[in-house]
Motif scaffolding. Structure first.
Motif, PDB file in Angstrom:
ATOM      1  N   PRO A  86      -2.024  -0.921   5.518  1.00 28.35           N
ATOM      2  CA  PRO A  86      -3.221  -0.432   6.226  1.00 28.35           C
ATOM      3  C   PRO A  86      -4.473  -0.336   5.349  1.00 28.35           C
ATOM      4  N   PHE A  87      -4.458  -0.951   4.171  1.00 22.42           N
ATOM      5  CA  PHE A  87      -5.656  -0.916   3.312  1.00 22.42           C
ATOM      6  C   PHE A  87      -5.905  -2.335   2.804  1.00 22.42           C
ATOM      7  N   MET A 138      -8.163  12.341  -5.124  1.00 22.15           N
ATOM      8  CA  MET A 138      -6.762  11.954  -5.186  1.00 22.15           C
ATOM      9  C   MET A 138      -5.914  12.734  -4.181  1.00 22.15           C
ATOM     10  N   TYR A 139      -4.980  12.005  -3.507  1.00 21.32           N
ATOM     11  CA  TYR A 139      -4.048  12.708  -2.633  1.00 21.32           C
ATOM     12  C   TYR A 139      -2.789  13.101  -3.401  1.00 21.32           C
ATOM     13  N   LEU A 140      -2.237  12.134  -4.148  1.00 14.59           N
ATOM     14  CA  LEU A 140      -1.059  12.461  -4.948  1.00 14.59           C
ATOM     15  C   LEU A 140      -1.015  11.547  -6.158  1.00 14.59           C
ATOM     16  N   GLU A 141      -0.161  11.966  -7.129  1.00 10.08           N
ATOM     17  CA  GLU A 141       0.016  11.134  -8.308  1.00 10.08           C
ATOM     18  C   GLU A 141       1.425  11.305  -8.838  1.00 10.08           C
ATOM     19  N   PHE A 142       1.879  10.309  -9.606  1.00  8.77           N
ATOM     20  CA  PHE A 142       3.100  10.511 -10.374  1.00  8.77           C
ATOM     21  C   PHE A 142       3.002   9.787 -11.705  1.00  8.77           C
ATOM     22  N   GLY A 143       3.699  10.344 -12.697  1.00  8.84           N
ATOM     23  CA  GLY A 143       3.670   9.765 -14.037  1.00  8.84           C
ATOM     24  C   GLY A 143       2.494  10.265 -14.836  1.00  8.84           C
ATOM     25  N   LYS A 197      -7.188   9.980  -1.240  1.00  8.78           N
ATOM     26  CA  LYS A 197      -7.177  10.648   0.073  1.00  8.78           C
ATOM     27  C   LYS A 197      -7.540   9.667   1.184  1.00  8.78           C
ATOM     28  N   ASP A 198      -8.559   8.819   0.905  1.00 11.04           N
ATOM     29  CA  ASP A 198      -8.999   7.825   1.893  1.00 11.04           C
ATOM     30  C   ASP A 198      -7.841   6.944   2.315  1.00 11.04           C
ATOM     31  N   GLY A 244      -3.475   5.670   6.497  1.00 13.47           N
ATOM     32  CA  GLY A 244      -2.089   5.507   6.944  1.00 13.47           C
ATOM     33  C   GLY A 244      -1.118   5.088   5.855  1.00 13.47           C
ATOM     34  N   PHE A 245      -1.502   5.270   4.600  1.00 10.05           N
ATOM     35  CA  PHE A 245      -0.619   4.855   3.519  1.00 10.05           C
ATOM     36  C   PHE A 245       0.710   5.612   3.551  1.00 10.05           C
ATOM     37  N   LYS A 246       1.790   4.840   3.415  1.00  2.47           N
ATOM     38  CA  LYS A 246       3.133   5.399   3.213  1.00  2.47           C
ATOM     39  C   LYS A 246       3.735   4.693   2.000  1.00  2.47           C
ATOM     40  N   PHE A 247       4.753   5.315   1.400  1.00  2.00           N
ATOM     41  CA  PHE A 247       5.309   4.725   0.180  1.00  2.00           C
ATOM     42  C   PHE A 247       5.851   3.308   0.392  1.00  2.00           C
TER      43      PHE A 247
END
Lengths: 734, 655
Positions: free
Chosen positions: A326-327, A343-348, A437-438, A443-446
């Motif tokens: 969706p992007f 930022m919505y989320l991060e890892f590492g 966040k955008d 509609g971003f999913k993993f």
């Protein structure tokens, strides 16, 4: 292979044949071009004469951060202008070629004169200093930016250059067009109010997005001097070979101009500067027949099809890869940063456990196209969270080899970054992912990580990748578990790589990827010396050769040793000679003083001799400042690039510094006396390790000077003496 | 259309219409008749492609003859004619300023005659602007410094020294722009001379060079008029709010009516004073007293400082005489139609010319010697009293049209009013109102009347439309004359025409100043005569300084809806040079060269930030002016957005 040669001389003009209906030439258009050229050159003369009155004819003139003088002039006439007074005869020549007789040929000459005038006007504007613009306005783009994207532009990774000027009917309409071009991966230059509209629309602008926003009027020349420098830097075409340069532009720089809104005479004359270089112009409103030239100067009021028509007219065919996410996915978003607040989320990133792994598997162990999420998905995660995360990519391919795992794994960085709103840095278990966040709002999913990687791996590596399966781990326990597995893989890979030396293989690989724009250069890639661009390792070369056996990475059998210490082989020499248009007869792998390897212009670093301290210094593309050899990166690049051997100076990739074969014939790492602090930090512990392995001691790194110590020999010498730098007592370099 | 051209009633001023109606068929001719007789006007001249500079000519550009006999292209002819027009305007304004400077020199030299320094504060301010010490010095010494500098501004020949009056009154970015483009003048007279040489046959053929010289010459116009305003304020006082009346209804049947026409306050101030002194003599002659009233810009000068009522403006100057109630029309310089003498011959009215370079055959000529100013003024008033005695009552018909006028808004007065809202930073009251969107920007209305469009029609139509759209309006010259006559310069007009934002803004000022003002603030702020346009430009500079940016980013436009004179061309040219969009409501003789036209309309913006808008239709013109303001406020908004988003210290310099 290069098509630049004598056969192109004087024949470039043929591309305009038949464009004009001679029974009904567009005289009103030509009249405007003539008027515009008069205005531009007369204005340039007023400014130039006055600047000379104010500052004197010997006052220096030039743009910041370039080794190409005033690039428009250097490219087309070969004149390397450094002083105001030198512009007078040049401008007079340009004034003198503006003729009252109205025809297409004269109109193009008017265009050329206007380009010169604009370059002169801009150069005079830069007399006021270098900080004329605030972000996102860019003004003149320095050589580092040309190098960063120029290669991609001329090898068509970036499919073309869109020059967009004026003011569109609405901000929304403009935003749609720019977004479309960005999604297609275009390099975009904007001038006039389209810039304001783009800011208003919240578009992603600036150098990182290959979307350069200039100010008004003659600032649009910075799109031209960018393109013309690509010809000088990568084309290997001598400055002043006007027809060859124009031909290079026409063939390699797929540029076009979109003009929105009202036009004035100077703009119309500037349009003909584009046409002079082989670029068409499309105008967004109706024009009478006698103000158009088919295929060159076109009225096209329909915004919906404007970009499509521009591509058709310019002959750009896009390789469209439709990825179900969706992007937007495009190189334009590669440099996009996601700040904490966006930022919505991060890892590492050292904060939470993370890994990424590409693993070759058997046919029976993979379900092609499958994406699995182990752990919570995006909608179950709180905004702003730092989670555990890992990406595990299984690949099966009949021609896949374990050696390619690392090669493919490193591409995850590019692929993820192409996604708008996705950000990635680092690798292996040091990787760091962020999602904006955008992007989540869209509609971003993993699973989209998986969709993206599956599509890109298959598209970019069709010869070795047959099936791909991706698992995304977000369950902390599972991440820890898989991380252990990944660590074992990394360790075994490292062990294999450590044993991979120039001596242990019987094959090197060439890289002629850049010959489309740098016809006289060839890289020879060995296990201990990666390509100077930093992007092609020996394993990459091997993989690439597997993917495309007739492609740019050809095996060179290591035969007929001539000088083992310097790394000279008869077979390598023969290959180099035959693939540099018979320019380079011999080349050594391990010396930068004696017959060093040539450079195309893409080098990450340049090393140079500092004879006063028996040392070598390195500067990087990112470091704009002065260095102890008395030249900055841009100036050095001017003398090193273009496929020539410059003893004592050489382009190379960053990781080469860590190699045991780093100028081993000249005495090796111990000679390294200066490098930018940023490079020192980037190499980090690996550099300490390399120094230790080479018997220089772990504290060797602290003996290397950087710009905080000084940028001249006088400034760094006391430091080197105080620290007891080994270079001072080593065998002389020369 | 053809029918309309035959209609001599080319005015919306009810007083003028009444006079025109009454004199129809009487054989008394005015500009309204002569305009019709002149149709059709020459299209070569109209578009600027007629060259009469050498006597090989006239050369006009046609399909067959695409160049002049000497080979001059249309762009050369048009640009050269343009420079000649600017020269005329510049010479006139500078002549005006020079005249005042010479009077000041007499004061500084200790021969004040009937003149004296009225405004010491202004003298101090002007002196300090140029770095002259003022503390503890005799006023006359300070004045001497200022006068010497003013004289140098006219006469300096040193190529290395530039105009101080320009340098010290504009933002540094504008100065650098003028320097880099080589249009920064050394002095007025030197520039005029070089421009005259440049336009001689066989001299400059380069249209860009000619246009730039036009701008340099126009900057001399700015210098000359800024000197005129500054020195006039020192001499006669800086205007403060004043209430008066305007239009022909100010004529009094039972009084000696003296019309003051022309431009320079040097004469009119003296006549006003003499008239006050000679009331008894008028009564002795059977009148109830003496009433002075103004026409054109000297009218504006005495309105602003003395509250003298406005009789009429440029186009209707002859019609005023046709009321039969004007006893004397005393004139000095500029915009005096020679036709007034012809009309006066049908009545008892005496035309008195006064200045050596502005005489009319058959008129009285009283050589106005400044060293005997009161004596000369009394002589003029005496002629008026005598004339009154010969007034033919049967020919008297005064249109009963007049409106209240609230005028006197020098920048100092305006600042004072703003200070009641924000004492620390008065100008911020305007910038805040624009930033918040309450005001759409500022528009200066300036310039003349021109019967190519309907007299006062364009002025008022555009102003009303802009007021409705919340543009803060200021006016000078005959534009101000229009608004005064037609009732737009008072508080009632605010209620009737102002949009909500503008109304709120003006009412806020009214409220804050209610103890200080005699009357409510007007819809349009009268900033003075046409020589006072630099007052309005000083406002632009103040706004730019407050916003910390160059003037081309300031949401300010200028409009000359009924431009006529060469002075309007020179004013328009420097306003563009100094960064403003300028609307001209009458086609100037430029489109004959698309190249020069293109520079004026578009390319000027790229180089200087200002540009011209030609538009004869008032509704369209209003749209374009609002569009120009919107473009600037939009860009300002976007650039602020960018500054925030990209976290830059400064705002973009792009305009």
């Amino acid at each position: 292979m290069s098509t630049v040669g004598k056969e192109w001389e004087n024949s470039f003009e043929e591309i305009y044949d038949g464009a004009i209906d001679e029974s009904n030439p567009p005289l009103p258009l030509f009249q405007k071009v003539y008027d515009g050229a008069i205005i531009a050159t007369s204005y340039a003369e007023i400014l130039l004469s006055q600047a000379i009155r104010r500052y004197g004819p010997d006052h220096p003139v030039g743009y910041p951060d370039t080794g190409y003088y005033l690039p428009v002039i250097m490219n087309l006439s070969g004149e390397k202008v450094t002083k105001l007074g030198e512009l007078v005869p040049i401008l007079n020549r340009m004034r003198n070629q503006i003729k009252e007789e109205l025809n297409f040929y004269n109109a193009r000459l008017c265009g050329e004169s206007t380009a010169y005038a604009a370059e002169i006007i801009e150069a005079i504007r830069y007399l006021k200093g270098e900080n004329l613009h605030v972000s996102p306005w860019t003004g003149f783009l320095g050589d580092p930016v040309v190098r960063r994207y120029g290669i991609l532009l001329v090898d068509w990774t970036i499919p073309g250059q869109a020059v967009i000027v004026g003011k569109a009917k609405s901000t929304e309409a403009l935003a749609k067009i720019i977004s479309d071009l960005q999604a297609k991966g275009f390099m975009i230059f904007m001038a006039y109010e389209v810039v304001d509209q783009a800011i208003e629309a919240g578009l992603k602008l600036g150098i990182d997005f290959i979307t350069f926003t200039m100010g008004n009027f003659t600032q649009v020349i910075h799109a031209v001097n960018y393109a013309l420098r690509a010809g000088l830097a990568f084309g290997g075409i001598a400055p002043g070979l006007r027809e060859e340069q124009r031909d290079y532009q026409r063939r390699r720089i797929r540029a076009f101009v979109l003009h929105f809104g009202e036009r004035d005479e100077v703009q119309i004359a500037a349009h003909f500067a584009a046409i002079f270089l082989g670029f068409p112009v499309l105008v967004d409103h109706e024009l009478p027949e006698d103000e158009q030239i088919p295929n060159w100067y076109i009225a096209h009021p329909d915004y919906e099809t404007l970009v499509q028509v521009a591509l058709e007219v310019r002959g750009i065919k896009l390789k469209i890869l439709d990825i179900p996410v969706p992007f937007t996915v495009a190189p334009a978003f590669e440099g996009e940063a996601i700040r904490k607040k966006d930022m919505y989320l991060e890892f590492g990133g050292g904060r939470t456990p993370s890994f990424e792994l590409v693993k070759m598997v058997e046919e029976s162990e993979i379900e092609d196209g499958k994406v699995e999420i182990v752990g919570p998905d995006v909608d179950e995660i709180e905004e702003g969270a730092a989670i555990s995360g890992g990406i595990y990519v299984k690949i099966y391919g009949r021609k896949m080899q374990e050696d390619f795992e690392g090669v493919l794994e490193r591409r995850i960085h590019d692929f993820v970054n192409y996604g708008e709103g996705l950000w990635h840095t680092g690798q292996r278990n040091l990787c760091w992912y962020r999602v904006s966040k955008d992007c989540v709002a869209k509609g971003f999913k993993f699973r989209h990580y998986g969709d993206l990687l599956i599509a890109k791996f298959k598209d970019d590596f069709p010869a070795i990748v047959d099936r791909v399966q991706v698992t995304i781990y977000t369950d902390p326990k599972m991440v820890d578990e898989k991380l252990e597995e990944a660590r074992k893989v990394y360790a075994s890979r490292d062990a294999r790589l450590a044993g991979l030396t120039d001596e242990s293989v019987d094959m090197f690989y060439s890289c002629t990827l850049c010959q489309s724009f740098a016809p006289n250069h060839v890289c020879v890639v060995t296990p201990q010396r990666l390509g100077l661009c930093g992007a092609v390792s020996w394993l990459d070369g091997k993989a690439s050769n597997e993917i495309d056996p007739t492609g740019p990475n050809q095996p060179i059998k290591k035969e007929g040793v001539i000088d083992e210490k310097k790394g000279i082989w008869a077979s390598v020499n023969e290959f180099v000679y035959n693939n540099t248009n018979r320019n380079i007869e011999e080349c050594s792998m391990y010396s930068f003083i004696d017959r060093p390897m040539t450079s195309c212009g893409c080098f990450e670093c340049i090393m140079g001799i500092v004879p006063e301290v028996n040392g070598v210094m390195i500067t990087t593309r990112e470091h704009g400042g002065m260095t102890p050899c008395g030249m900055n990166f841009s100036t050095l690049a001017g003398s090193v690039g273009g496929g020539i051997q410059t003893p004592g100076f050489m382009g190379h990739g960053r990781p080469y510094v860590l190699s045991k074969k780093f100028i081993s014939a000249d005495g090796g790492l111990g000679h390294l006396v200066w490098m930018p602090k940023e490079l020192k930090d980037w190499l980090g512990d690996d550099l300490r390790k390399a120094a230790e392995e080479q018997g220089l001691g772990t504290d060797f790194v602290d003996k290397i000077a950087d710009e905080t110590i000084g940028t001249t020999v006088e400034e760094i010498l006391p430091f080197l003496e105080e620290k007891g730098h080994p270079a001072l007592t080593m065998e002389p370099l020369m | 259309m053809a029918e309309k051209k035959k209609d001599r009633n080319r005015t919306i001023d009810p007083a003028a219409l009444e006079v025109l109606a009454r004199t129809e068929g009487s054989g008394i001719e005015s500009a309204y008749d002569r305009y019709l007789n002149m149709q059709p006007q020459c299209q070569y001249g109209n578009t600027g492609i007629c060259c009469t500079i050498c006597i090989q000519g006239p050369c006009r550009i046609t399909k067959k003859a695409s160049k002049g006999i000497c080979g001059a292209a249309p762009y050369t002819i048009v640009a050269r004619n343009l420079l000649r027009h600017v020269l005329g305007g510049t010479a006139c304004h500078s002549d005006h300023g020079f005249h005042i400077t010479m009077v000041m020199k007499e004061i500084a030299d200790g021969h004040p005659g009937d003149y004296s320094i009225t405004d010491s504060a202004k003298l101090k301010m002007v002196a300090e602007r140029f770095g002259f010490p003022t503390e503890g010095r005799p006023e006359q010494d300070v004045l001497k410094d200022v006068v010497n500098l003013a004289m140098e501004e006219f006469s300096r020949l040193d190529k290395k020294v530039y105009s101080a009056w320009l340098e010290k009154t504009i933002v540094p970015e504008r100065l650098e722009k003028a320097m880099e483009c080589n249009i920064m003048p050394n002095s007025i007279h030197k520039t005029i001379a070089e421009s005259m040489a440049q336009t001689h046959m066989g001299m400059d053929a380069d249209p860009v060079n000619l246009v730039f010289q036009s701008l340099k010459t126009a900057l001399c116009d700015y210098i000359g008029m800024h000197i005129a305003t500054d020195l006039s304020d020192i001499l006669f006082g800086t205007p403060t709010p004043v209430v008066s009346e305007a239009n022909m209804g100010v004529l009094e049947e039972k009084m000696v009516n003296i019309a003051l026409h022309g431009h320079n306050p040097i004469l009119s101030e003296m006549v006003v004073k003499a008239a006050r002194d000679m009331k008894d003599e008028a009564i002795a002659a059977g009148a109830e007293g003496i009433k002075c009233m103004g026409i054109c810009c000297t009218g504006n000068e005495v309105l602003m400082r003395q509250g003298v009522p406005v009789l009429t403006n440029f186009a209707s100057q002859e019609l005023a005489i046709m009321t039969g109630a004007v006893d004397v029309m005393v004139v000095d310089v500029q915009c005096i139609m020679p036709g007034i003498q012809t009309v006066a011959e049908c009545f008892h009215t005496k035309i008195i010319t006064t200045i050596p370079n502005a005489k009319i055959p058959s008129s009285y000529y009283v050589d106005f010697d400044e060293t005997r100013a009161q004596e000369k003024a009394r002589e003029i008033v005496g002629i008026a009293i005598d004339a009154y005695k010969q007034r033919d009552a049967s020919k008297v018909s005064i249109p009963q049209v007049k409106h209240k006028v609230v005028a006197g808004f020098s920048l100092e007065a305006l600042t004072d009013i703003l200070a009641a809202v924000n004492p620390d930073n008065p100008i911020k009251v305007i910038t805040d109102a624009i930033d918040s969107g309450e005001l759409a920007g500022v528009c200066l209305f300036a310039g003349c009347n021109n019967l190519k469009v309907i007299h006062d029609g364009s002025h008022t139509a555009i102003a009303k439309e802009l007021a409705k759209n919340n543009v803060l309006l200021v006016a000078t010259g005959c534009a101000a004359g229009s608004y005064a006559k037609l009732g737009l310069m008072n508080g009632d007009a605010v209620e009737e025409y102002a949009g909500e934002g503008l109304k709120a803004f003006i009412n806020r000022l009214n409220e804050a100043n209610k103890d200080k003002l005699q009357d409510k603030l007007p819809l349009i702020f009268h900033m003075g005569s046409c020589v006072d346009n630099t007052r309005a430009y000083d406002l632009v500079t103040a706004l730019a300084q407050e916003w910390q940016m160059d003037t081309p980013k300031v949401p300010f436009v200028a409009s000359a809806p009924e431009a006529m004179s060469e002075k309007a061309v020179s004013i328009g040219s420097w306003v563009v040079t100094l960064g403003m969009p300028v609307h001209v409501g009458v086609m100037p003789p430029i489109p004959g060269s698309p190249l020069v036209d293109g520079i004026a309309l578009q390319i000027a913006q790229d180089v200087y930030g200002g540009y011209f808008i030609w538009e004869e239709d008032p509704a369209e013109a209003a749209k374009k002016l609002l569009g120009a303001l919107q473009e600037r406020t939009w860009k300002l908004k976007v650039h602020k957005m960018a500054q925030e988003q990209y976290e830059t210290d400064a705002i973009s310099k792009t305009w």
